[in-house]
Scaffold this motif. Structure first.
Motif, PDB file in Angstrom:
ATOM      1  N   VAL A   1      -7.153  10.865   0.178  1.00  0.00           N
ATOM      2  CA  VAL A   1      -7.853   9.661   0.659  1.00  0.00           C
ATOM      3  C   VAL A   1      -7.089   8.429   0.186  1.00  0.00           C
ATOM      4  CG1 VAL A   1     -10.045   8.422   0.723  1.00  0.00           C
ATOM      5  CG2 VAL A   1     -10.034  10.913   0.431  1.00  0.00           C
ATOM      6  N   ASP A   2      -6.896   7.479   1.089  1.00  0.00           N
ATOM      7  CA  ASP A   2      -6.258   6.212   0.722  1.00  0.00           C
ATOM      8  C   ASP A   2      -6.764   5.114   1.627  1.00  0.00           C
ATOM      9  OD1 ASP A   2      -4.701   4.479  -0.717  1.00  0.00           O
ATOM     10  OD2 ASP A   2      -2.773   5.242   0.005  1.00  0.00           O
ATOM     11  N   GLU A   3      -6.488   3.871   1.214  1.00  0.00           N
ATOM     12  CA  GLU A   3      -6.955   2.701   1.964  1.00  0.00           C
ATOM     13  C   GLU A   3      -5.778   1.831   2.375  1.00  0.00           C
ATOM     14  OE1 GLU A   3      -6.529  -0.547   0.728  1.00  0.00           O
ATOM     15  OE2 GLU A   3      -5.626   0.161  -1.136  1.00  0.00           O
ATOM     16  N   ALA A   4      -6.049   0.904   3.265  1.00  0.00           N
ATOM     17  CA  ALA A   4      -5.087  -0.121   3.647  1.00  0.00           C
ATOM     18  C   ALA A   4      -5.849  -1.402   3.946  1.00  0.00           C
ATOM     19  CB  ALA A   4      -4.280   0.311   4.877  1.00  0.00           C
ATOM     20  N   GLY A   5      -5.383  -2.499   3.378  1.00  0.00           N
ATOM     21  CA  GLY A   5      -5.978  -3.787   3.719  1.00  0.00           C
ATOM     22  C   GLY A   5      -6.926  -4.367   2.714  1.00  0.00           C
ATOM     23  N   ARG A   6      -6.774  -4.037   1.429  1.00  0.00           N
ATOM     24  CA  ARG A   6      -7.632  -4.675   0.422  1.00  0.00           C
ATOM     25  C   ARG A   6      -7.248  -6.135   0.215  1.00  0.00           C
ATOM     26  NH1 ARG A   6      -8.789  -1.177  -4.965  1.00  0.00           N
ATOM     27  NH2 ARG A   6      -9.798  -3.158  -5.432  1.00  0.00           N
ATOM     28  N   GLY A   7      -5.960  -6.431   0.267  1.00  0.00           N
ATOM     29  CA  GLY A   7      -5.489  -7.759  -0.094  1.00  0.00           C
ATOM     30  C   GLY A   7      -5.518  -8.828   0.964  1.00  0.00           C
TER      31      GLY A   7
END
Length: 230
Positions: A28-34
């Motif tokens: 599981v991973d994410e993209a677009g926190r920043g």
């Protein structure tokens, strides 16, 4: 000549692996926190040991062209995959950390094959179903191929979403910076002011809101942090 064994966990020593061969493991991973605008995305992937994919690694270390080559391979060859998101409204409502955790949970829940173990990139885990053991892996997107695959799917999905937002708000050049706080984005933000998909809880955006709106957003954020600390 025997076929070379493929290691799906090149940066995770066998003695540190919190699962057995009987477990169904998803990354599981994410993209677009920043970024200052748009949703945050997350992906969950269960790879097929019989169909290894060469070249998987942290999406940030791959070119856009290479990510675009790998993403359809992952979708075609993985045992299961899912992509989920949390909107900019949800981010402003519950804060970016909680929105990221929620997007990750949604991605895991959307898998058509239920995992028994979820390996999460980073140092925090979302709250998952009791039947799923969640483990955080710092820099996991370069240590666990399933997390690498999730990183690539989340990143390419979010980039596509920001290109679509560019069509609606071309003055911000979302197709070029994907919502991140680049010099170009900040200049366009100052010139045009925030648009409906900007994250109002993020300081560079909040600073450009009318004073009454800015005060309301700041008060809401303070309530959130106090509630989290209670």
């Amino acid at each position: 000549m025997s076929k070379k064994k493929f290691d799906f966990y090149p940066g995770l020593p066998a003695r540190n692996r919190p699962f057995t061969v009987e477990d169904v493991v998803c990354g599981v991973d994410e993209a677009g926190r920043g970024p200052l605008a748009g949703p945050v995305y997350a992906a969950a992937v269960i790879l097929d040991p019989r169909r290894p994919i060469e070249g998987l690694r942290d999406s940030k270390k791959l070119s856009e062209a290479r990510r675009d080559e790998l993403a359809p391979l992952i979708r075609e060859q993985a045992l299961a995959w899912a992509v989920a998101e949390c909107s900019h409204e949800e981010i402003d409502s519950i804060n970016i950390l909680q929105a990221t955790m929620l997007a990750m949970r949604r991605a895991v829940e959307a898998l058509h094959t239920a995992p028994t173990v979820a390996l999460i990139d980073g140092n925090r885990c979302p709250q998952l179903a009791a039947a799923i053991r969640a483990h955080a892996v710092v820099e996991g997107d370069d240590k666990v191929h399933a997390i690498s695959a999730a990183s690539i799917l989340a990143k390419t999905a979010r980039d596509a979403a920001l290109v679509a937002l560019h069509a609606a708000y071309p003055e911000y050049a979302f197709d070029r910076h994907k919502g991140y706080g680049t010099a170009l984005h900040l200049a366009r933000l100052r010139e045009h002011g925030p648009c409906p998909v900007h994250r109002r809880s993020f300081a560079p955006v909040r600073a450009l809101l009318p004073q009454p709106v800015r005060a309301t957003v700041a008060a809401a954020q303070a309530d959130l942090f106090q509630g989290a600390a209670a």
